[in-house]
Scaffold this motif. Structure first.
Motif, short mmCIF file in Angstrom:
data_model
loop_
_atom_site.label_atom_id
_atom_site.label_comp_id
_atom_site.label_asym_id
_atom_site.label_seq_id
_atom_site.Cartn_x
_atom_site.Cartn_y
_atom_site.Cartn_z
N ARG A 167 0.84 -1.21 0.00
CA ARG A 167 0.00 0.00 0.00
C ARG A 167 0.87 1.26 0.00
NH1 ARG A 167 -3.72 -0.71 -2.38
NH2 ARG A 167 -5.02 0.84 -1.37
N MET A 168 2.04 1.17 0.63
CA MET A 168 2.97 2.29 0.60
C MET A 168 3.45 2.56 -0.82
SD MET A 168 6.59 2.79 2.63
CE MET A 168 5.79 2.51 4.21
N LEU A 169 3.77 1.49 -1.53
CA LEU A 169 4.18 1.64 -2.92
C LEU A 169 3.08 2.29 -3.75
CD1 LEU A 169 6.04 -1.73 -3.43
CD2 LEU A 169 6.97 0.50 -4.08
N LYS A 170 1.84 1.86 -3.53
CA LYS A 170 0.72 2.44 -4.28
C LYS A 170 0.55 3.91 -3.94
CE LYS A 170 -2.75 2.33 -7.09
NZ LYS A 170 -2.53 2.16 -8.55
N ALA A 171 0.63 4.26 -2.65
CA ALA A 171 0.49 5.66 -2.25
C ALA A 171 1.61 6.51 -2.84
CB ALA A 171 0.50 5.77 -0.73
N MET A 172 2.84 5.99 -2.83
CA MET A 172 3.96 6.73 -3.42
C MET A 172 3.74 6.93 -4.92
SD MET A 172 7.38 5.22 -1.62
CE MET A 172 7.86 5.66 0.06
N SER A 173 3.27 5.91 -5.60
CA SER A 173 3.04 6.02 -7.03
C SER A 173 1.99 7.08 -7.34
CB SER A 173 2.59 4.67 -7.59
OG SER A 173 2.30 4.75 -8.96
N LEU A 174 0.90 7.08 -6.58
CA LEU A 174 -0.16 8.08 -6.78
C LEU A 174 0.35 9.48 -6.47
CD1 LEU A 174 -3.08 6.06 -5.18
CD2 LEU A 174 -2.93 6.72 -7.58
N ALA A 175 1.10 9.61 -5.38
CA ALA A 175 1.65 10.92 -5.02
C ALA A 175 2.60 11.42 -6.10
CB ALA A 175 2.36 10.83 -3.68
N SER A 176 3.44 10.54 -6.61
CA SER A 176 4.39 10.93 -7.65
C SER A 176 3.67 11.44 -8.89
CB SER A 176 5.27 9.73 -8.01
OG SER A 176 6.12 10.04 -9.09
N GLU A 177 2.61 10.75 -9.28
CA GLU A 177 1.88 11.13 -10.49
C GLU A 177 1.21 12.50 -10.34
OE1 GLU A 177 -0.86 7.98 -11.02
OE2 GLU A 177 0.66 6.50 -11.60
N ALA A 178 0.85 12.86 -9.11
CA ALA A 178 0.07 14.09 -8.90
C ALA A 178 0.88 15.22 -8.28
CB ALA A 178 -1.14 13.78 -8.03
N GLY A 179 2.19 15.05 -8.15
CA GLY A 179 3.02 16.12 -7.61
C GLY A 179 3.12 16.14 -6.10
N GLY A 180 2.90 15.00 -5.45
CA GLY A 180 2.98 14.93 -4.01
C GLY A 180 4.33 14.44 -3.53
N ILE A 181 4.46 14.30 -2.20
CA ILE A 181 5.69 13.82 -1.59
C ILE A 181 5.32 12.86 -0.47
CG2 ILE A 181 5.78 15.86 -0.07
CD1 ILE A 181 8.85 15.57 -0.09
N ALA A 182 6.03 11.74 -0.40
CA ALA A 182 5.83 10.77 0.67
C ALA A 182 6.73 11.10 1.85
CB ALA A 182 6.11 9.36 0.16
N MET A 183 6.23 10.80 3.05
CA MET A 183 7.01 10.96 4.26
C MET A 183 6.92 9.65 5.03
SD MET A 183 5.39 14.68 5.29
CE MET A 183 6.73 15.32 6.26
N VAL A 184 7.99 9.28 5.73
CA VAL A 184 7.95 8.03 6.48
C VAL A 184 8.56 8.19 7.86
CG1 VAL A 184 7.96 6.50 4.46
CG2 VAL A 184 10.14 7.21 5.47
#
Length: 327
Positions: A167-184
């Motif tokens: 699910r983290m990979l999916k969230a990162m992929s979606l964020a990347s596509e839309a200009g977001g940033i992941a934090m951990v």
């Protein structure tokens, strides 16, 4: 006399910039700094603050805090203002574990509405995504609403907070596509639970075993794994509250490969050590745990070498009673 009337003139202070400390006058009009002039500037102002002999610093941004416990945005931002903070960026999450219905995006909408009424400071918002969040819905919706940063826990599986890797990979992929940033929050939660269970089974539950249940290698492993996922998904990554010195070289390596990896530490990891926990017990119990003096030195070196980008508080607003009760 210069024919300019400002609202506020901060006069004759030692202005601290990124490159120098200079005696300057700071001109404020409305809520904006409109000019920086050599002292004396002879600017006419409605209010003049004599800053002679004082340091004048830019307002600070606290980019990591959790005003969801005893402090809310009114008392939290008021105390922050007394510490020189002018902008805060709290983390907000779904509150289903506390019996409050709603998705993360709905909770953030309510938080923003309330904070607009009671906050003393400017504020932004980070989202926290738990394992029970529908990332396919929440990430695009939050980004559309201007929330572009998403924190995910790689630990606390038994609290229901950990984000599964897929699910983290999916969230990162979606964020990347839309200009977001992941934090951990980078710690290996399964290993921590394994070690904790073993210590409990052996009756080793005193304070000296807390840091041993969350050893530095588990922070290094999780940070490396998160950076790997971010590289695969081409997602910018921000790793919060670094504490272990070895993690700096790991994340530096990803940067040198061209990945967008940003890092943060906290005042407690710059100054305190596990000896503080040994002395104060539960009051000094934090995650990741306090490390050793060599780790403090490494964090300072990381700041000097631009490996660490941010110092933030990770304020949580627990009472002493809550801490002593194991919160």
């Amino acid at each position: 006399m210069v024919s300019i009337t400002a609202d506020i003139l901060i006069s004759g202070g030692l202005l601290v910039s990124g490159t120098s400390i200079t005696k300057m006058d700071v001109v404020v009009t409305g809520e904006k700094i409109t000019d920086l002039l050599p002292h004396p500037s002879n600017i006419d102002a409605k209010r003049i603050i004599d800053a002679k002999g004082l340091y004048v610093l830019p307002g600070l941004i606290d980019a990591h805090n959790h005003p969801i416990n005893l402090d809310k945005m009114d008392s939290f931002t008021l105390s922050a203002a007394f510490g020189g903070i002018t902008t805060v960026i709290p983390f907000m999450q779904n509150m289903r574990s506390r019996g409050i219905d709603g998705t993360t995006s709905e909770t953030i909408d309510r938080f923003i509405e309330e904070s607009n009424e009671i906050s003393y400071l400017d504020f932004g918002v980070h989202a926290i995504l738990f394992g029970d969040d529908d990332v396919e819905i929440e990430v695009p919706k939050l980004i559309e609403n201007g929330i572009i940063s998403f924190k995910m826990y790689m630990t606390y599986p038994r609290r229901g907070m950990m984000m599964p890797d897929d699910r983290m990979l999916k969230a990162m992929s979606l964020a990347s596509e839309a200009g977001g940033i992941a934090m951990v929050h980078a710690e290996n939660g399964y290993c921590i639970d394994f070690l904790t269970d073993n210590f409990i089974d052996e009756g080793l539950t005193s304070r000296e075993y807390y840091a041993k249940s969350q050893p530095r290698i588990l922070e290094v492993e999780a940070a490396n794994r998160a950076a790997t996922y971010a590289s695969v998904t081409d997602c910018p990554l921000y790793v919060v509250h670094l504490s272990a010195r070895e993690v700096l070289d790991v994340l530096r390596g990803y940067r040198e490969e061209g990945n967008y990896v940003f890092t943060e530490t906290c005042p407690q990891y710059l100054d305190l050590t596990n000896e503080t926990l040994m002395e104060h017990g539960a009051l000094a119990k934090i995650g990741p745990p306090l490390r050793e003096r060599a780790d403090n030195a490494a964090m300072w070196e990381g700041l000097q070498n631009n490996i660490i980008d941010t110092i933030a508080s990770d304020f949580c607003g627990f009472s002493k009673a809550h801490k002593y009760a194991g919160g």
